[in-house]
Each structure stands twice: as C-alpha cells, then as structure tokens.
Design a protein around this motif. Structure first.
Motif, PDB file in Angstrom:
ATOM      1  N   VAL A 207       0.898  -1.056   0.165  1.00 37.90           N
ATOM      2  CA  VAL A 207      -0.040   0.147  -0.103  1.00 37.90           C
ATOM      3  C   VAL A 207       0.929   1.095   0.018  1.00 37.90           C
ATOM      4  O   VAL A 207       0.558   2.277  -0.646  1.00 37.90           O
ATOM      5  CB  VAL A 207      -0.713   0.058   1.130  1.00 37.90           C
ATOM      6  CG1 VAL A 207      -1.702   1.348   1.416  1.00 37.90           C
ATOM      7  CG2 VAL A 207      -2.133  -1.329   1.024  1.00 37.90           C
ATOM      8  N   GLN A 208       1.922   1.293   0.740  1.00 41.44           N
ATOM      9  CA  GLN A 208       2.793   2.544   0.709  1.00 41.44           C
ATOM     10  C   GLN A 208       3.626   2.700  -0.615  1.00 41.44           C
ATOM     11  O   GLN A 208       3.343   3.777  -1.032  1.00 41.44           O
ATOM     12  CB  GLN A 208       3.849   2.237   1.827  1.00 41.44           C
ATOM     13  CG  GLN A 208       4.862   3.286   2.214  1.00 41.44           C
ATOM     14  CD  GLN A 208       6.015   3.095   3.098  1.00 41.44           C
ATOM     15  OE1 GLN A 208       6.566   2.015   2.706  1.00 41.44           O
ATOM     16  NE2 GLN A 208       6.116   3.904   3.956  1.00 41.44           N
ATOM     17  N   VAL A 209       4.317   1.691  -0.843  1.00 38.52           N
ATOM     18  CA  VAL A 209       4.850   2.162  -2.405  1.00 38.52           C
ATOM     19  C   VAL A 209       3.960   2.233  -3.532  1.00 38.52           C
ATOM     20  O   VAL A 209       4.099   3.192  -4.215  1.00 38.52           O
ATOM     21  CB  VAL A 209       5.714   0.739  -2.633  1.00 38.52           C
ATOM     22  CG1 VAL A 209       6.290   0.956  -3.998  1.00 38.52           C
ATOM     23  CG2 VAL A 209       7.220   1.003  -1.698  1.00 38.52           C
TER      24      VAL A 209
ATOM     25  N   GLY B 236       5.142   2.294   8.837  1.00 39.03           N
ATOM     26  CA  GLY B 236       6.437   2.412   8.810  1.00 39.03           C
ATOM     27  C   GLY B 236       7.151   2.188   7.420  1.00 39.03           C
ATOM     28  O   GLY B 236       6.432   1.255   6.866  1.00 39.03           O
ATOM     29  N   PRO B 237       8.145   2.617   7.150  1.00 35.15           N
ATOM     30  CA  PRO B 237       9.143   3.462   7.396  1.00 35.15           C
ATOM     31  C   PRO B 237       8.697   4.832   7.608  1.00 35.15           C
ATOM     32  O   PRO B 237       9.106   5.776   8.248  1.00 35.15           O
ATOM     33  CB  PRO B 237      10.358   3.206   6.887  1.00 35.15           C
ATOM     34  CG  PRO B 237      10.135   2.918   5.721  1.00 35.15           C
ATOM     35  CD  PRO B 237       8.901   1.868   5.587  1.00 35.15           C
ATOM     36  N   LEU B 238       7.699   5.087   6.491  1.00 36.61           N
ATOM     37  CA  LEU B 238       7.032   6.292   6.416  1.00 36.61           C
ATOM     38  C   LEU B 238       5.861   6.273   6.245  1.00 36.61           C
ATOM     39  O   LEU B 238       5.282   5.408   5.506  1.00 36.61           O
ATOM     40  CB  LEU B 238       7.804   7.221   5.297  1.00 36.61           C
ATOM     41  CG  LEU B 238       9.343   7.803   5.327  1.00 36.61           C
ATOM     42  CD1 LEU B 238       9.729   8.381   4.045  1.00 36.61           C
ATOM     43  CD2 LEU B 238       9.432   8.526   6.676  1.00 36.61           C
ATOM     44  N   PRO B 239       4.839   7.011   6.591  1.00 35.10           N
ATOM     45  CA  PRO B 239       3.509   7.305   6.546  1.00 35.10           C
ATOM     46  C   PRO B 239       3.163   7.469   5.025  1.00 35.10           C
ATOM     47  O   PRO B 239       3.866   8.119   4.367  1.00 35.10           O
ATOM     48  CB  PRO B 239       2.829   8.172   7.386  1.00 35.10           C
ATOM     49  CG  PRO B 239       3.829   8.395   8.366  1.00 35.10           C
ATOM     50  CD  PRO B 239       5.123   8.184   7.792  1.00 35.10           C
ATOM     51  N   GLY B 240       2.074   6.697   4.556  1.00 33.27           N
ATOM     52  CA  GLY B 240       1.602   7.105   3.146  1.00 33.27           C
ATOM     53  C   GLY B 240       0.452   7.673   3.107  1.00 33.27           C
ATOM     54  O   GLY B 240      -0.403   7.673   3.966  1.00 33.27           O
ATOM     55  N   THR B 241      -0.113   7.985   1.871  1.00 28.92           N
ATOM     56  CA  THR B 241      -1.338   8.537   2.056  1.00 28.92           C
ATOM     57  C   THR B 241      -2.647   7.498   2.424  1.00 28.92           C
ATOM     58  O   THR B 241      -3.526   7.990   3.061  1.00 28.92           O
ATOM     59  CB  THR B 241      -1.807   8.962   0.533  1.00 28.92           C
ATOM     60  OG1 THR B 241      -0.616   9.738  -0.201  1.00 28.92           O
ATOM     61  CG2 THR B 241      -3.058   9.748  -0.048  1.00 28.92           C
ATOM     62  N   HIS B 242      -2.354   6.370   2.143  1.00 30.25           N
ATOM     63  CA  HIS B 242      -3.467   5.395   2.531  1.00 30.25           C
ATOM     64  C   HIS B 242      -3.093   4.303   3.490  1.00 30.25           C
ATOM     65  O   HIS B 242      -3.564   3.213   3.753  1.00 30.25           O
ATOM     66  CB  HIS B 242      -3.952   4.656   1.211  1.00 30.25           C
ATOM     67  CG  HIS B 242      -4.621   5.562   0.352  1.00 30.25           C
ATOM     68  ND1 HIS B 242      -5.882   6.448   0.411  1.00 30.25           N
ATOM     69  CD2 HIS B 242      -3.906   6.095  -1.035  1.00 30.25           C
ATOM     70  CE1 HIS B 242      -5.926   7.241  -0.604  1.00 30.25           C
ATOM     71  NE2 HIS B 242      -5.056   6.910  -1.421  1.00 30.25           N
TER      72      HIS B 242
ATOM     73  N   LEU C 111      -3.406   0.606   9.985  1.00 27.73           N
ATOM     74  CA  LEU C 111      -4.121  -0.261   9.978  1.00 27.73           C
ATOM     75  C   LEU C 111      -5.528  -0.196  10.057  1.00 27.73           C
ATOM     76  O   LEU C 111      -6.225  -0.936   9.873  1.00 27.73           O
ATOM     77  CB  LEU C 111      -3.655  -1.013  11.236  1.00 27.73           C
ATOM     78  CG  LEU C 111      -2.105  -1.512  11.376  1.00 27.73           C
ATOM     79  CD1 LEU C 111      -1.861  -2.415  12.580  1.00 27.73           C
ATOM     80  CD2 LEU C 111      -1.632  -2.040   9.775  1.00 27.73           C
ATOM     81  N   ASP C 112      -6.171   1.294  10.452  1.00 32.98           N
ATOM     82  CA  ASP C 112      -7.416   1.312  10.703  1.00 32.98           C
ATOM     83  C   ASP C 112      -7.824   1.361   9.372  1.00 32.98           C
ATOM     84  O   ASP C 112      -9.076   0.891   8.942  1.00 32.98           O
ATOM     85  CB  ASP C 112      -7.530   2.692  11.260  1.00 32.98           C
ATOM     86  CG  ASP C 112      -6.728   3.743  10.655  1.00 32.98           C
ATOM     87  OD1 ASP C 112      -5.948   3.707   9.896  1.00 32.98           O
ATOM     88  OD2 ASP C 112      -7.155   5.110  10.658  1.00 32.98           O
ATOM     89  N   VAL C 113      -7.161   1.608   8.224  1.00 32.12           N
ATOM     90  CA  VAL C 113      -7.661   1.662   6.701  1.00 32.12           C
ATOM     91  C   VAL C 113      -7.648   0.143   6.319  1.00 32.12           C
ATOM     92  O   VAL C 113      -8.964  -0.128   5.817  1.00 32.12           O
ATOM     93  CB  VAL C 113      -6.875   2.455   5.949  1.00 32.12           C
ATOM     94  CG1 VAL C 113      -7.023   2.239   4.321  1.00 32.12           C
ATOM     95  CG2 VAL C 113      -6.564   4.140   6.338  1.00 32.12           C
ATOM     96  N   PHE C 114      -6.676  -0.437   6.447  1.00 39.29           N
ATOM     97  CA  PHE C 114      -6.757  -1.917   6.090  1.00 39.29           C
ATOM     98  C   PHE C 114      -7.688  -2.645   6.902  1.00 39.29           C
ATOM     99  O   PHE C 114      -8.237  -3.562   6.306  1.00 39.29           O
ATOM    100  CB  PHE C 114      -5.547  -2.561   6.269  1.00 39.29           C
ATOM    101  CG  PHE C 114      -5.495  -3.873   5.615  1.00 39.29           C
ATOM    102  CD1 PHE C 114      -5.519  -4.136   4.156  1.00 39.29           C
ATOM    103  CD2 PHE C 114      -5.351  -5.195   6.330  1.00 39.29           C
ATOM    104  CE1 PHE C 114      -5.701  -5.388   3.680  1.00 39.29           C
ATOM    105  CE2 PHE C 114      -5.529  -6.453   5.751  1.00 39.29           C
ATOM    106  CZ  PHE C 114      -5.466  -6.416   4.318  1.00 39.29           C
ATOM    107  N   GLU C 115      -8.157  -2.313   8.071  1.00 43.13           N
ATOM    108  CA  GLU C 115      -9.184  -2.964   8.946  1.00 43.13           C
ATOM    109  C   GLU C 115     -10.582  -2.868   8.180  1.00 43.13           C
ATOM    110  O   GLU C 115     -11.367  -3.887   8.323  1.00 43.13           O
ATOM    111  CB  GLU C 115      -9.325  -2.507  10.389  1.00 43.13           C
ATOM    112  CG  GLU C 115     -10.357  -3.604  10.874  1.00 43.13           C
ATOM    113  CD  GLU C 115     -10.246  -3.214  12.684  1.00 43.13           C
ATOM    114  OE1 GLU C 115     -10.611  -3.728  13.374  1.00 43.13           O
ATOM    115  OE2 GLU C 115      -9.535  -1.893  12.740  1.00 43.13           O
ATOM    116  N   GLU C 116     -10.860  -1.963   7.368  1.00 40.82           N
ATOM    117  CA  GLU C 116     -12.133  -1.828   6.677  1.00 40.82           C
ATOM    118  C   GLU C 116     -12.193  -3.129   5.397  1.00 40.82           C
ATOM    119  O   GLU C 116     -13.086  -3.501   5.280  1.00 40.82           O
ATOM    120  CB  GLU C 116     -11.998  -0.383   6.145  1.00 40.82           C
ATOM    121  CG  GLU C 116     -12.290   0.600   7.221  1.00 40.82           C
ATOM    122  CD  GLU C 116     -12.694   2.053   6.480  1.00 40.82           C
ATOM    123  OE1 GLU C 116     -13.493   2.002   5.529  1.00 40.82           O
ATOM    124  OE2 GLU C 116     -12.253   3.142   6.893  1.00 40.82           O
TER     125      GLU C 116
END
Length: 298
Positions: free
Chosen positions: A135-137, A168-174, A177-182
C-alpha cells in the motif's frame, strides 16, 4: 545459543530440529526494478532520515546461494508494482523465477486497475501460493472499488496476502491499520499477513490478529536495533505473543536489509528466551511451521 553470525544460522536451525527455515518475506525482482529499489535506499538519508546500506548487494545467483547457506528450505519471493501496468508483468517474471529456483514458491501481486481481477485469477490458476500488496509504495487505497473482487478471490482461494499497510518506515497517503481493517470487515475470511507486524502500530496489529482469524504478523525488521530506536516494541510484546504462537511468521526483507540475516533471527530468539511460555516450540512455529502452513508446504 542464537546465531552470532550468518555462518552459524544453518547449524542453529538444525539444532532446533527443523528441516530448514521458511521465509515469508523475501524480495527478488527483475534486475532493472531492483536497481531502482536499491538506488532509493542509497538515498535513504534524504528519503528516510537514516542511512540504509544494503547488506546483501550481490548478484541474483549469489543471493539465492546465501539463502541456501542459511538453511532456508523455502521462501516467498515478493514482487510489487508502484504504478499501473506493472503487476501482470511482474507476475510473469516471478513465476519464471520460481520455476528455476526450487526453494522459491510462486507468488504474485496486484494494483488497483481494471485488469486486476483477471490477472489475479490467472495467477491463482497458475499456482501462486501467496500475494504481495504494498500500500505504501503503490500509494493506493486498499479499499479501492477495483480491488474488491481481488480481495474476494484471495479470501475464496484461502491464499495469504502479505500486506504492507502500516505507517513504517514512512506514512503514506493510505497507510494505517485502521484503513486496512475496513478491508477485513468486508472480507473477514481473508488470510492477511501484516508485514513488519504493522510497524509502528504493533498494538493495533495484535488486536487485528485477535479479532480476525485469518490475520497473521510477519517478523520483518521487527525487534532489530535498526528499527527499535525509531519504533520500539510494546513492553508486553512477548507476553502478547504467548497468546498467539501460531499467528507469527518469519519474514526478513532479505536482501534489502541494512544488517545481517542472523540479526533478525537473534531478535526472534530473544523473544522466545524472555518468556517461559514461548521457548523452542515458539521458535519452531515462527521459523518454519506457521509460514510453511501459510504457503501450503508439506
């Protein structure tokens, strides 16, 4: 004693009574893609605020031989796209790679694009044993409408997906874990392995494991000195692991780590030694049995 160096890993694994290690989080990529990944890490001081020297910056054959020398009997070579139009090509590449390397299981990946449902189905039919979602990259929303049929296919097939969705290692736009929990709420049977144990949201990751029967955590970069200074583990980390011994799987991020393979194993061994409820049985589960089960190995 835990391995003090890479040269001691294979003997330590044998002493545990294991046929070898099963590493759920390893990266092999087409050379030109890997070169770009390594170039990003070469500028890690600017990108992450910390130096990140690649410890295993060797040729592809040498990297495979390194894993064999560690006693790795099976590994998941994870690929991931950072833009549309890459995933199907990466899936073809990693399938060919796995066909040439006996220890490599066939993996696949995806991106939110109209073709995703089709090429994920094709990858499953071609024998993919696990998937990777970064999700981050990829900088995409895992709740994207285009991914609903993909998550559904993976849940129906009971195939694990290693998901890098933490900050980690840097926050991304999306990320988060609250996002993925959906996604988990919509697909409660999904077998999701939260990469890096959700770093730095370790407590939230453990709650997801307790709440959703298919959720696991991998150990990638967790508990090593490089990350504990920035993302310290909860004080009750090992006590919480004692309740979830079969939901933790070995992952290392080899070769893109700035320290030795043995250091990750020492961290895991340290958890086992610090709680009487863990010990050698926990090590055997994390290092072999749980990842082998997730990958469908005999």
């Amino acid at each position: 004693m835990p391995p003090g160096s890479d040269a001691e890993v294979a003997a330590w694994v044998r002493d545990l009574g294991l046929p070898g290690l099963v590493d759920l989080h390893v990266h092999f990529l087409p050379e030109r893609v890997l070169a770009k990944v390594w170039a990003y890490f070469d500028h890690a001081s600017a990108n992450y605020g910390v130096d990140w020297p690649i410890h295993y910056r060797t040729s592809e054959p040498e990297r495979v031989e390194s894993l064999r020398a560690f006693g790795v009997r099976a590994f998941a070579p994870l690929v991931y796209p950072h833009k549309p139009g890459m995933a199907a090509w990466l899936n073809d590449w990693v399938r060919a790679f796995a066909a040439e390397v006996p220890e490599a299981v066939t993996t696949a990946t995806f991106f939110p694009e109209p073709e995703a449902e089709t090429y994920v189905r094709q990858a499953i039919e071609a024998g993919a044993r696990c998937f990777k979602s970064h999700v981050q990259v990829g900088d995409f929303d895992p709740r994207d409408e285009l991914l609903r049929p993909v998550w559904g296919q993976l849940a129906d097939a009971d195939l694990p997906v290693i998901v890098h969705c933490g900050h980690g290692p840097l926050p991304g736009t999306h990320t988060g874990l609250d996002v993925f929990e959906e996604v988990l709420r919509e697909h409660p049977r999904l077998v999701a392995v939260i990469a890096h144990a959700g770093m730095p949201e370790y407590d939230h990751a453990l709650r997801l494991v307790r709440r959703w029967p298919g959720v696991h955590l991998d150990t990638t970069m967790v508990g090593v000195e490089f990350t504990t200074t920035l993302s310290p583990l909860p004080k009750d980390w090992t006590a919480q692991l004692a309740d979830l011994p079969d939901r933790i799987a070995l992952g290392t991020d080899f070769p893109n780590i700035p320290y030795s393979y043995a250091e990750q194993l020492r961290a895991i061994a340290g958890w086992a030694e610090s709680d009487d409820r863990l010990g050698a049985d926990f090590l055997r589960s994390v290092l072999h049995d749980t990842p082998a089960r997730l990958l469908g190995l005999s």
